[in-house]
Design a protein around this motif. Structure first.
Motif, short mmCIF file in Angstrom:
data_model
loop_
_atom_site.label_atom_id
_atom_site.label_comp_id
_atom_site.label_asym_id
_atom_site.label_seq_id
_atom_site.Cartn_x
_atom_site.Cartn_y
_atom_site.Cartn_z
N MET A 200 43.02 34.23 4.00
CA MET A 200 41.87 34.88 4.64
C MET A 200 42.14 35.07 6.12
SD MET A 200 38.15 33.82 3.20
CE MET A 200 38.18 32.16 3.81
N MET A 201 42.63 34.02 6.76
CA MET A 201 42.88 34.11 8.20
C MET A 201 44.02 35.08 8.49
SD MET A 201 40.49 32.08 8.86
CE MET A 201 40.60 32.00 10.65
N ALA A 202 45.06 35.03 7.68
CA ALA A 202 46.20 35.93 7.88
C ALA A 202 45.79 37.38 7.75
CB ALA A 202 47.32 35.58 6.90
N GLY A 203 44.92 37.66 6.78
CA GLY A 203 44.48 39.03 6.57
C GLY A 203 43.71 39.57 7.76
N VAL A 204 42.84 38.73 8.33
CA VAL A 204 42.06 39.16 9.50
C VAL A 204 42.97 39.31 10.71
CG1 VAL A 204 40.18 38.56 11.06
CG2 VAL A 204 39.96 38.08 8.61
N GLU A 205 43.88 38.38 10.90
CA GLU A 205 44.77 38.45 12.06
C GLU A 205 45.65 39.70 12.01
OE1 GLU A 205 45.62 33.90 13.46
OE2 GLU A 205 46.50 34.51 11.55
N SER A 206 46.09 40.09 10.81
CA SER A 206 46.97 41.26 10.70
C SER A 206 46.20 42.57 10.76
CB SER A 206 47.74 41.20 9.37
OG SER A 206 46.86 41.41 8.26
N GLY A 207 44.89 42.51 10.55
CA GLY A 207 44.08 43.72 10.54
C GLY A 207 43.91 44.33 9.17
N SER A 208 44.55 43.73 8.15
CA SER A 208 44.36 44.24 6.80
C SER A 208 42.95 43.94 6.29
CB SER A 208 45.41 43.65 5.85
OG SER A 208 45.30 42.24 5.76
N ARG A 209 42.30 42.95 6.88
CA ARG A 209 40.88 42.69 6.66
C ARG A 209 40.20 42.75 8.03
NH1 ARG A 209 40.84 42.81 1.11
NH2 ARG A 209 42.37 41.36 0.25
N ALA A 210 38.98 43.26 8.03
CA ALA A 210 38.25 43.35 9.30
C ALA A 210 37.63 42.02 9.69
CB ALA A 210 37.17 44.42 9.20
N GLY A 211 37.28 41.21 8.69
CA GLY A 211 36.65 39.94 8.98
C GLY A 211 36.56 39.08 7.75
N ALA A 212 36.15 37.83 7.94
CA ALA A 212 36.02 36.90 6.84
C ALA A 212 34.95 35.88 7.18
CB ALA A 212 37.35 36.18 6.56
N VAL A 213 34.25 35.41 6.17
CA VAL A 213 33.28 34.33 6.36
C VAL A 213 34.07 33.02 6.39
CG1 VAL A 213 31.27 33.13 5.44
CG2 VAL A 213 31.46 35.62 5.22
N VAL A 214 34.06 32.35 7.55
CA VAL A 214 34.90 31.18 7.76
C VAL A 214 34.11 30.09 8.47
CG1 VAL A 214 37.02 32.54 7.84
CG2 VAL A 214 35.80 32.03 9.97
N TYR A 215 34.70 28.91 8.51
CA TYR A 215 34.15 27.83 9.32
C TYR A 215 34.57 28.02 10.78
CZ TYR A 215 33.34 25.20 4.94
OH TYR A 215 32.92 24.79 3.70
N ARG A 216 33.75 27.49 11.66
CA ARG A 216 34.04 27.62 13.10
C ARG A 216 35.42 27.06 13.45
NH1 ARG A 216 33.60 24.16 17.46
NH2 ARG A 216 33.30 25.19 19.48
N ASN A 217 35.79 25.90 12.87
CA ASN A 217 37.06 25.29 13.25
C ASN A 217 38.24 26.16 12.85
OD1 ASN A 217 36.83 24.48 10.37
ND2 ASN A 217 38.65 23.25 10.83
N MET A 218 38.10 26.93 11.76
CA MET A 218 39.18 27.82 11.34
C MET A 218 39.42 28.91 12.38
SD MET A 218 38.06 28.04 7.31
CE MET A 218 39.33 29.21 6.80
N ALA A 219 38.34 29.45 12.92
CA ALA A 219 38.47 30.46 13.97
C ALA A 219 39.07 29.86 15.23
CB ALA A 219 37.10 31.07 14.27
N VAL A 220 38.64 28.64 15.58
CA VAL A 220 39.21 27.96 16.74
C VAL A 220 40.71 27.73 16.55
CG1 VAL A 220 39.23 25.78 18.02
CG2 VAL A 220 37.05 26.85 17.43
N ASP A 221 41.09 27.29 15.37
CA ASP A 221 42.50 27.05 15.08
C ASP A 221 43.35 28.28 15.32
OD1 ASP A 221 42.22 24.39 14.35
OD2 ASP A 221 41.98 24.81 12.22
N HIS A 222 42.81 29.43 14.98
CA HIS A 222 43.58 30.68 15.05
C HIS A 222 43.24 31.51 16.28
CE1 HIS A 222 45.41 30.59 10.93
NE2 HIS A 222 44.44 29.72 10.75
N ASP A 223 42.45 30.96 17.20
CA ASP A 223 42.06 31.68 18.40
C ASP A 223 41.49 33.05 18.03
OD1 ASP A 223 41.67 31.93 21.12
OD2 ASP A 223 43.63 32.86 21.48
N MET A 224 40.60 33.05 17.03
CA MET A 224 40.04 34.27 16.47
C MET A 224 38.61 34.46 16.94
SD MET A 224 39.54 35.11 12.38
CE MET A 224 41.33 35.19 12.10
N PRO A 225 38.22 35.68 17.31
CA PRO A 225 36.82 35.92 17.65
C PRO A 225 35.91 35.48 16.49
CG PRO A 225 38.16 37.84 18.18
CD PRO A 225 39.05 36.91 17.42
N PHE A 226 34.79 34.89 16.83
CA PHE A 226 33.93 34.28 15.82
C PHE A 226 32.48 34.46 16.21
CE2 PHE A 226 31.61 30.41 14.35
CZ PHE A 226 31.81 30.53 12.97
#
Length: 317
Positions: A200-226
């Motif tokens: 899920m995280m890889a897909g959002v990071e690469s842009g193949s997915r626009a977003g994903a329903v995730v936990y806050r810590n997962m976004a923090v781990d990947h430095d992803m907008p949340f």
């Protein structure tokens, strides 16, 4: 030696042992004398804590104790199934849903656990996508989500993972909160169900997915907008437990019904663990190092840690 004192009514704390024997042993010889392969502790954990264990807890625990953490990470439903059918035989079991662990494993492989952290649910997104740009411009996520193409957004597989069924429950609560008729079903038709959380995280990071329903810590781990969901459906507010409980999800395979409830991570040690004392040390380390967990993006409120069941006396909380 630590982890090999079966006749002691209560084991000596490893740091005390090291303090009295440091002049006699190098760190290598200490690890070598742990015995029964307990120089490592095997963890089977909810996938949302993979980076927490690999990047934060594991290295810190190993540095303090000389014991390596060997982790495997899956959706928490899958974790419970693997333990129940003995596909996996971990020392420590960690769930992203405290009730799930108790419902599935109490009386089978454990009779206790300790809640040690919480989290919140929201949307992790790629700011370069159209969906991400709309969120960046302040548009409500639920409106932007309904305009995405099929597969642009992903959720965890609700039959494998509490994050997945929390996404389904969040959509239902959001439908009520924002008075958008049919929102839950319309969004479920659009979203892709990802069985592997890291993907899920890889897909959002690469842009193949626009977003994903995730936990806050997962976004923090990947430095992803949340964008965190509102308290009405982010499952982070214990005071809203009754409200969250108005929605539920039943898994296909086991027929397990999970009602909405605040997110609580808990851990236990398998009754037949190969390294039980190392397992107890790791659980103790989790609950006694809240700053480490907060740095990993988790929440540790004043009510935590919270024990349940017949917690072993050897644990120092």
């Amino acid at each position: 030696m630590p982890y090999t004192a079966p006749h002691a009514p209560r084991r000596a704390r490893r740091r005390d042992v090291l303090a009295t024997t440091g002049a006699l042993f190098t760190s290598t010889s200490v690890v070598g004398c742990l015995g029964r392969g307990s120089e490592r502790v095997q963890v089977l954990s909810a996938g949302s804590l993979a980076r927490t264990f690999e990047d934060h807890v594991g290295p810190a625990f190993s540095e303090e104790t000389g014991v390596d953490v060997q982790g495997e990470y899956y959706g928490a439903n899958a974790v419970m199934r693997m333990v129940e059918d003995r596909t996996k035989h971990p020392d420590v079991i960690v769930s992203a849903d405290a009730r799930l662990l108790r419902d599935r494993l109490y009386g089978e492989v454990t009779d206790w656990d300790i809640e040690f952290a919480s989290n919140s649910v929201g949307i992790g997104y790629n700011a370069e996508t159209m969906f991400g740009k709309r969120l960046e411009n302040g548009e409500p996520w639920y409106r932007a989500a309904l305009d995405t193409d099929e597969g642009d957004l992903s959720i965890g597989d609700p039959n494998l993972d509490p994050l997945g069924y929390r996404a389904v429950q969040a959509f239902e609560l959001a439908e009520r909160e924002h008075d958008v008729e049919g929102f839950r079903d319309r969004l479920l038709d659009l979203t892709y169900r990802e069985p592997d959380e890291p993907q899920m995280m890889a897909g959002v990071e690469s842009g193949s997915r626009a977003g994903a329903v995730v936990y806050r810590n997962m976004a923090v781990d990947h430095d992803m907008p949340f964008q965190e969901f509102p308290p009405a459906y982010n499952f982070a507010d214990p005071e809203r437990a009754d409200h969250y409980a108005t929605v539920e999800f039943t898994t296909d395979e086991e027929g397990y019904t999970a009602e909405g409830r605040p997110i609580l991570y808990n851990a236990t040690v398998h009754d037949e663990a190969d390294a039980p004392e190392a397992g107890h040390d790791l659980v103790e380390f989790l609950v006694n190092n809240p700053d480490l967990l907060k740095h990993a993006g988790l929440t540790v409120g004043d009510s935590l840690p919270r024990p349940a069941g017949a917690v072993p006396e050897v644990l120092e909380l």
